[in-house]
Write a protein that holds these residues in place. Structure first.
Motif, short mmCIF file in Angstrom:
data_model
loop_
_atom_site.label_atom_id
_atom_site.label_comp_id
_atom_site.label_asym_id
_atom_site.label_seq_id
_atom_site.Cartn_x
_atom_site.Cartn_y
_atom_site.Cartn_z
N LYS A 1 0.85 -1.18 0.00
CA LYS A 1 0.00 0.00 0.00
C LYS A 1 0.89 1.23 0.00
N GLU A 2 0.39 2.28 -0.63
CA GLU A 2 1.13 3.54 -0.67
C GLU A 2 0.24 4.64 -0.12
N CYS A 3 0.84 5.54 0.64
CA CYS A 3 0.10 6.61 1.28
C CYS A 3 0.94 7.88 1.26
N ALA A 4 0.38 8.99 0.77
CA ALA A 4 1.13 10.25 0.69
C ALA A 4 1.12 10.98 2.02
N GLU A 5 0.15 10.69 2.87
CA GLU A 5 0.00 11.38 4.15
C GLU A 5 0.61 10.55 5.28
N THR A 6 0.60 11.10 6.48
CA THR A 6 1.09 10.37 7.66
C THR A 6 -0.05 9.66 8.38
N THR A 7 -1.24 9.72 7.82
CA THR A 7 -2.40 9.01 8.33
C THR A 7 -2.87 8.05 7.24
N PHE A 8 -3.06 6.79 7.61
CA PHE A 8 -3.44 5.75 6.65
C PHE A 8 -4.89 5.33 6.90
N PRO A 9 -5.78 5.49 5.91
CA PRO A 9 -7.18 5.10 6.07
C PRO A 9 -7.34 3.58 6.03
N LEU B 1 1.50 -6.36 5.72
CA LEU B 1 1.40 -5.27 4.76
C LEU B 1 2.76 -4.59 4.65
N LEU B 2 3.09 -4.11 3.48
CA LEU B 2 4.20 -3.19 3.31
C LEU B 2 3.56 -1.86 2.93
N ILE B 3 3.75 -0.86 3.77
CA ILE B 3 3.15 0.45 3.53
C ILE B 3 4.26 1.45 3.27
N TYR B 4 4.16 2.14 2.17
CA TYR B 4 5.13 3.18 1.83
C TYR B 4 4.49 4.54 2.07
N PHE B 5 5.01 5.27 3.05
CA PHE B 5 4.57 6.63 3.33
C PHE B 5 5.42 7.53 2.44
N SER B 6 4.92 7.82 1.25
CA SER B 6 5.73 8.50 0.24
C SER B 6 6.13 9.92 0.66
N GLY B 7 5.29 10.62 1.39
CA GLY B 7 5.64 11.96 1.85
C GLY B 7 6.81 11.96 2.82
N GLU B 8 6.99 10.85 3.52
CA GLU B 8 8.07 10.70 4.48
C GLU B 8 9.24 9.90 3.90
N ASN B 9 9.04 9.30 2.75
CA ASN B 9 10.00 8.38 2.13
C ASN B 9 10.42 7.29 3.11
N ARG B 10 9.41 6.72 3.77
CA ARG B 10 9.64 5.65 4.74
C ARG B 10 8.68 4.51 4.45
N ALA B 11 9.16 3.32 4.62
CA ALA B 11 8.33 2.13 4.43
C ALA B 11 8.13 1.46 5.77
N TYR B 12 7.03 0.74 5.90
CA TYR B 12 6.69 0.10 7.16
C TYR B 12 6.21 -1.33 6.91
N TYR B 13 6.72 -2.24 7.71
CA TYR B 13 6.27 -3.64 7.72
C TYR B 13 5.20 -3.74 8.80
N MET B 14 3.96 -3.94 8.40
CA MET B 14 2.88 -4.06 9.38
C MET B 14 2.52 -5.52 9.57
N ARG B 15 2.81 -6.01 10.77
CA ARG B 15 2.45 -7.37 11.13
C ARG B 15 0.93 -7.54 11.06
N PHE B 16 0.48 -8.73 10.72
CA PHE B 16 -0.95 -8.97 10.62
C PHE B 16 -1.64 -8.69 11.95
N GLU B 17 -1.00 -9.05 13.04
CA GLU B 17 -1.55 -8.81 14.37
C GLU B 17 -1.81 -7.31 14.60
N GLU B 18 -0.88 -6.48 14.14
CA GLU B 18 -1.04 -5.03 14.27
C GLU B 18 -2.17 -4.53 13.36
N LEU B 19 -2.23 -5.06 12.15
CA LEU B 19 -3.30 -4.71 11.24
C LEU B 19 -4.66 -5.01 11.87
N LEU B 20 -4.79 -6.17 12.49
CA LEU B 20 -6.05 -6.56 13.13
C LEU B 20 -6.43 -5.58 14.24
N LYS B 21 -5.46 -5.10 14.98
CA LYS B 21 -5.73 -4.14 16.06
C LYS B 21 -6.41 -2.89 15.48
#
Length: 182
Positions: A79-87, A111-131
């Motif tokens: 997933k890619e997100c330009a903002e620092t808040t992910f819907p 999930l692999l989420i790329y926060f393009s505005g921050e040029n940072r990627a995040y590995y989101m564990r499924f457990e965290e996604l469920l939360k």
């Protein structure tokens, strides 16, 4: 039925980086991960019949990538997100259900989420996604902020050509092992 129309290169930068990373993992015999194409039916082509300009999705896709890492089944969505808040609405229910079923079968989903505005990627564990998913479904926030995420799971974009997500999958697995041993 969902319709697709050309909207530029949305998400293609992240996909290119993941694909190059997956090629590197395959060359080193570390992992075999494949991009799962979403089946489409073309409706309209350009005049030269070289590009699809309008199509519809034949079915809902599950996740973007699936494969195996050293004998461990793996699936993930990018997933890619330009903002620092992910819907949360950017994660479809059928994707979350597939990932949950995949985990129940002994696989690792994330999930692999790329926060393009921050040029940072995040590995989101499924457990965290469920939360976050459950919080949203129970009337809470319908998104999560970058500052709510576990700082250990952020990745540097290695010169925008390599995303070392397997390092974080190892951390994910070691955290699971710790939970199992307590």
């Amino acid at each position: 039925m969902a319709t697709w129309s050309t909207r530029g290169l949305r998400g293609s930068e992240l996909e290119d980086i993941i694909n190059r990373t997956n090629e590197r993992y395959a060359e080193k015999n570390i992992a075999l991960i494949q991009k799962i194409p979403t089946p489409i039916t073309p409706v309209r082509m350009d005049k030269e019949h070289r590009q699809i300009t309008l199509a519809y999705f034949e079915q809902r896709s599950t996740v973007d990538y699936i494969g195996v890492v050293q004998g461990i089944p793996v699936c993930f969505d990018a997933k890619e997100c330009a903002e620092t808040t992910f819907p949360i609405q950017n994660i479809h229910e059928h994707q979350a259900v597939f990932m949950e079923r995949f985990e129940r079968q002994g696989g690792v989903a994330f999930l692999l989420i790329y926060f393009s505005g921050e040029n940072r990627a995040y590995y989101m564990r499924f457990e965290e996604l469920l939360k976050f998913w459950n919080r949203s479904r129970q009337g809470g926030r319908k998104s999560f902020r970058i500052d709510e995420l576990d700082p250990r799971f952020f990745m540097d974009m290695k010169a925008n050509v390599y995303l070392p997500y397997l390092d974080l999958m190892n951390l994910d697995l070691s955290m699971r092992d710790e939970l199992d041993n307590t």
